[in-house]
Each structure stands twice: as structure tokens, then as C-alpha cells.
Design a protein around this motif. Structure first.
Motif, PDB file in Angstrom:
ATOM      1  N   ARG A 274       0.829  -1.209   0.000  1.00  0.00           N
ATOM      2  CA  ARG A 274       0.000   0.000   0.000  1.00  0.00           C
ATOM      3  C   ARG A 274       0.862   1.257   0.000  1.00  0.00           C
ATOM      4  NH1 ARG A 274      -4.282   0.836   4.162  1.00  0.00           N
ATOM      5  NH2 ARG A 274      -2.482   0.747   5.556  1.00  0.00           N
ATOM      6  N   LEU A 459      -4.664   1.277  -7.594  1.00  0.00           N
ATOM      7  CA  LEU A 459      -5.641   1.170  -6.501  1.00  0.00           C
ATOM      8  C   LEU A 459      -4.947   0.902  -5.175  1.00  0.00           C
ATOM      9  CD1 LEU A 459      -8.403  -0.915  -8.313  1.00  0.00           C
ATOM     10  CD2 LEU A 459      -8.617   1.442  -7.519  1.00  0.00           C
ATOM     11  N   ARG A 460      -3.902   0.072  -5.197  1.00  0.00           N
ATOM     12  CA  ARG A 460      -3.139  -0.178  -3.984  1.00  0.00           C
ATOM     13  C   ARG A 460      -2.406   1.089  -3.537  1.00  0.00           C
ATOM     14  NH1 ARG A 460      -3.423  -3.977  -0.479  1.00  0.00           N
ATOM     15  NH2 ARG A 460      -1.168  -4.335  -0.326  1.00  0.00           N
ATOM     16  N   GLN A 463      -4.488   3.343  -1.393  1.00  0.00           N
ATOM     17  CA  GLN A 463      -4.857   2.842  -0.070  1.00  0.00           C
ATOM     18  C   GLN A 463      -3.790   3.231   0.943  1.00  0.00           C
ATOM     19  OE1 GLN A 463      -5.363  -1.348  -0.593  1.00  0.00           O
ATOM     20  NE2 GLN A 463      -7.169  -1.133  -1.892  1.00  0.00           N
TER      21      GLN A 463
END
Length: 483
Positions: A274, A459-460, A463
Motif C-alpha cells: 500500500r 488502486l493499492r 490505499q
């Protein structure tokens, strides 16, 4: 409630000279890259260097990787000024050495010296941006630096070709050297205050700094071994014993890359951890996809569509213009910047898939050019955003190392993309029908998978908890804050 002051403009009186100086440096580096690539066939012809032609490019990349790693630790320890000075000096020395070369191996050595300087230079430029410009102005600076590639991309090959034909190829190298020196003189007085960070941490000092330097040497050596072995394997006349030795050398080089690379990237990059690790991972993935595809666009247009070389170059110019547009588009965002990585990877996936379909369907050339302009826009959005995010997620004492990690992702992504596409081309190509468009369609669809992986990685990267960069040097490499 008090009004929030507007961010200081990059063209404010205090920052304007530095902005122009950085633009000048990147413009010179871009023109050097475009001009040298154009002049190299004439160099190889005069100095009988066709057999070692690829080494002139691979040596630049290999030395650049080493310079990038060394500059990362050095700038964290001493600030960006020493690395910037050394980078400029090495780039100029390499240009002069290549321009005066009596034999092709000297040209190759000159390219290595220039590549080492380029590695120092780009990391120092990133740290200057992180230290000298307010956070709100940094996206605009990266937009300007992307735009600095447009003019060299459009006119660099033409100018270099004219110089090589009307004067001599040596003036392509010798003529760029004073331009690089002038750009350095503009920037130097503006960064005198950028000394070492107040808290340099421990990552660039003592045994940690030496370990990183040795890893960089192992990585660059491994990349060079793989490229040299592949070039020699492709040559005719290798005996069975020589083929076996070259294959073993390539395997050893790959092992060196896999062993040393994790220690040169933020922890968790290769598994898309992340925050910062996935941001850098996204950068590598989109570079694989874009540069692997771009390398074969002119060949497809010439061999499968019968387009002349100069017209085929219009697609690459459109990509450069789209890149600049995307870089400026990212300066206008009002949402979390991490989502631009998802948007850029998505757009790149769609354009690569669309380019494959349009090529297979024999779509008109303007359609292909337009599609590739959008691919460039995707890269402009994504790469400029990753640059801003890495600086914002990094404590000042780690901006050099994390910027170096970003450049490593760039360079290895480009190499992996072009080498992988080249291998697939060699496997699928039919010598009796070299213009089969289906081969190129397969290459672009395969590379589209890497762009799609960039969506997941993006997307990671989004996060990350909303907190400021940590000062704990054992944890800050993981990145925790959105831009």
C-alpha cells in the motif's frame, strides 16, 4: 475562518529563474537523447561499429542505473548541489569524449560517462524540486519538465540529421555540450541554499550507504550482462560453446537483478504494498507497456502499412504532444492525486487495446496517430503524478533515495518493455512475411496486460492512511500520506 493563501506560482520572481534553469536542463537532456539516437547510424558506419551498435545505448542505460543509485544516497546526505554539479560535468565529459572518439569503443565509453552523469542529474533535479518548490507548485513544475521534451522530440531528430549530413556527426555531440553547461550555470546560483537536510537520517551514511552502492553496482552489472549476452546471442556465427556461455551469462545477470533490486526499492514494491511502494510499482508497469509498444509502432507502419519513415514518426510526435497535455492536465486536479494513477493506467489499457484493434482492422493512419496521442496523455498524467506523490510521501532525508527508486522503475520498465516486445516479435515473426500486422497486434495486446496491472497497482497506491510522512527511517520507505 481564514482564507487559505494561494500556492506560490512557479513563475513568481523568486522561483522563475530556477524554473527556467530546470526546464533548460531537461530540454538539453531530451535533445541529447534524440540527437544522439539520430546520429548513431552515421557514427557506427564511419567507425565500423555496427556489431557493437546496441552497446552504445545499453552502456548509457547501465551507467545511468548506477548513477541513479549513487545519487540517491548522496543527495540525502549532502543535498542536491554536489550531485547536480557532478552530473552536469559527467554528461559534458561524455559528450566531448564521444564527439572526439577515434574508434567506436570510445564512443561507447563516452555514452557510459554521459549515462552516469544523467543518473546523477535526474535525481538531483527531483530533490531540488522537492526542496525548493512549495508542494502546491510541484505538479506544475513536473508539467513544465514534461513539456520540455516536446520540442526536442519534434525537432531534435531533424536538426541532428541535418547537422550530421551537412557538417559531421561529431558536431551533434560537441554542439550539445555547451548547451548543457549553460543550463547548469543558470541553475547553480539558485540552489546555493539547498544544503544537507537538517535530519539526514541513516539510510545514505556509513554501511547502509555502501550496501546501497554495492547493490546499484550489482544491478547495473546484471542489466549490462543480460543485454550484452542477448546482443551476442543474436549475432551470427556463435559456436555451441559460446552460445552456452552467453546463455549462462544472461542467467547470472538476471539473478543479479533479482537479488539486488528489492534492496533498492521501498519495502513491498515488488508485491505492490500500500501507498508509496505501489505508486513506484505503477510507474514501472506503465513504462513496460508504453515503451514496449512505442518501439514497434514505426516498424509496423513502415513494414505493414507501407508508410515512409518520416510519416511514421508522426505517431511518436503525437505521443509526445499527448504526454505534455497529460502532464498539464494533472496540474488541475482537485481530488486525491493517487486516483490519477488509476485513471492513467485505465486510459493506457484502453489505448493499447484500441491501437491493436485499429491496426488489425487497417484503420486510417490519422486514427492510429490520435489513439497514440491519448496513450501519451495517459503517461503524462501518470508519470507526473507519481513524481509529485513520491516527493510528498518522502521525508526530506529520503527524497533522494525514493526519487532514485522512481528512476530505477522508469529505466527497468523501459528495458523490460522493449526487450520483452522484441523477444515476442522474434518468436512470432515470419521472415517470409515480415509485414504481418497480426504479430504487432499480439505484442500490443500482451503489453496491454501490464497497463491493466497498473490499474490494480494504482488502486493499492491509493490505499494509504491520511497522515504526514513519518520521520522513522525504518518505516518511512513505505509511504503513508496522499498528496
Amino acid at each position: 475562518m481564514t482564507d487559505t493563501p494561494a500556492p506560490e506560482s512557479t513563475m513568481a520572481a523568486r522561483l522563475r529563474p530556477l524554473t527556467f534553469g530546470l526546464i533548460a536542463i531537461i530540454t538539453c537532456a531530451a535533445f541529447e537523447a534524440m540527437a544522439v539516437a539520430t546520429a548513431m547510424p552515421a557514427v557506427a558506419d564511419e567507425l565500423d561499429g555496427e556489431a557493437s551498435y546496441g552497446l552504445a545505448f545499453s552502456m548509457y542505460l547501465t551507467a545511468s542505473l548506477l548513477g541513479t543509485v549513487l545519487a540517491g544516497s548522496w543527495t540525502d546526505r549532502r543535498g542536491p548541489r554536489p550531485a547536480l554539479r557532478v552530473g552536469m560535468a559527467l554528461m559534458i565529459a561524455g559528450l566531448l569524449l564521444s564527439g572526439a572518439a577515434p574508434e567506436f569503443w570510445v564512443v561507447t565509453a563516452g555514452r557510459a560517462v554521459s549515462g552516469l552523469g544523467g543518473g546523477f542529474l535526474i535525481v538531483a533535479v527531483y530533490v531540488v524540486i522537492g526542496r525548493a518548490f512549495p508542494a502546491g507548485a510541484q505538479p506544475v513544475v513536473f508539467g513544465w519538465l514534461s513539456a520540455a521534451w516536446v520540442v526536442p522530440s519534434l525537432v531534435g531528430p531533424f536538426v541532428a540529421g541535418v547537422v550530421a549530413e551537412e557538417l559531421h556527426w561529431r558536431w551533434v555531440f560537441l554542439g550539445v555540450a555547451p548547451l548543457v553547461a549553460a543550463a547548469g550555470l543558470v541553475v547553480a546560483p539558485r540552489i546555493r541554499s539547498l544544503g544537507p537536510p537538517a535530519d539526514p537520517g541513516t539510510g545514505g551514511t556509513g554501511s547502509a550507504g555502501w550496501r546501497r552502492a554495492l547493490r546499484g553496482l550489482g544491478l547495473s552489472g546484471g542489466v549490462f550482462a543480460v543485454q550484452w549476452a542477448v546482443i551476442r546471442l543474436a549475432a551470427d556465427g556463435n559456436s555451441a560453446a559460446a552460445t552456452g556461455l552467453l546463455a549462462a551469462l544472461a542467467a547470472v545477470g538476471l539473478a543479479a537483478v533479482f537479488i539486488t533490486l528489492p534492496g533498492l526499492l521501498p519495502r513491498g514494491t515488488l508485491r505492490f504494498g500500500r501507498g508509496l511502494p505501489s505508486i513506484i510499482g505503477t510507474r514501472g508497469l506503465v513504462n513496460v507497456a508504453f515503451f514496449g509498444a512505442e518501439a514497434f509502432i514505426p516498424l509496423m507502419l513502415v513494414s505493414a502499412r507501407g508508410v515512409d519513415a518520416s510519416t511514421a514518426g508522426l505517431a511518436l510526435s503525437a505521443g509526445a504532444l499527448g504526454w505534455s497535455a497529460g502532464a498539464f492536465l494533472q496540474t488541475r486536479v482537485r481530488f486525491r492525486r493517487q486516483w490519477l494513477l488509476v485513471a492513467g493506467s485505465t486510459l493506457l489499457s484502453l489505448t493499447l487495446g484500441g491501437f491493436a484493434l485499429a491496426s488489425g482492422a487497417q484503420a486510417p493512419l490519422p486514427v492510429l496517430i490520435l489513439i497514440w496521442a491519448f496513450a501519451g496523455m495517459a503517461m503524462g498524467m501518470t508519470l507526473s503524478s507519481t513524481s509529485v506523490l513520491v516527493l510528498s510521501l518522502s521525508p526530506k532525508a529520503e527524497q533522494g533515495r525514493n526519487s532514485a527508486s522512481l528512476q530505477i522503475a522508469d529505466q527497468l520498465g523501459g528495458v523490460a518493455g522493449t526487450a520483452g516486445a522484441g523477444t515476442l516479435f522474434a518468436l512470432l515473426r515470419d521472415p517470409a512475411a515480415p509485414g504481418r500486422v497480426e504479430v504487432f497486434v499480439a505484442i500490443w495486446l500482451a503489453l496491454c496486460l501490464f497497463a491493466a496491472a497498473g490499474i490494480v497497482s494504482g488502486l493499492r497506491g491509493a490505499q494509504a492512511p491520511k497522515a504526514g510522512p513519518t520521520k522513522d527511517t525504518t518505516k518511512s520507505m513505505e509511504g503513508t500520506v496522499p498528496a
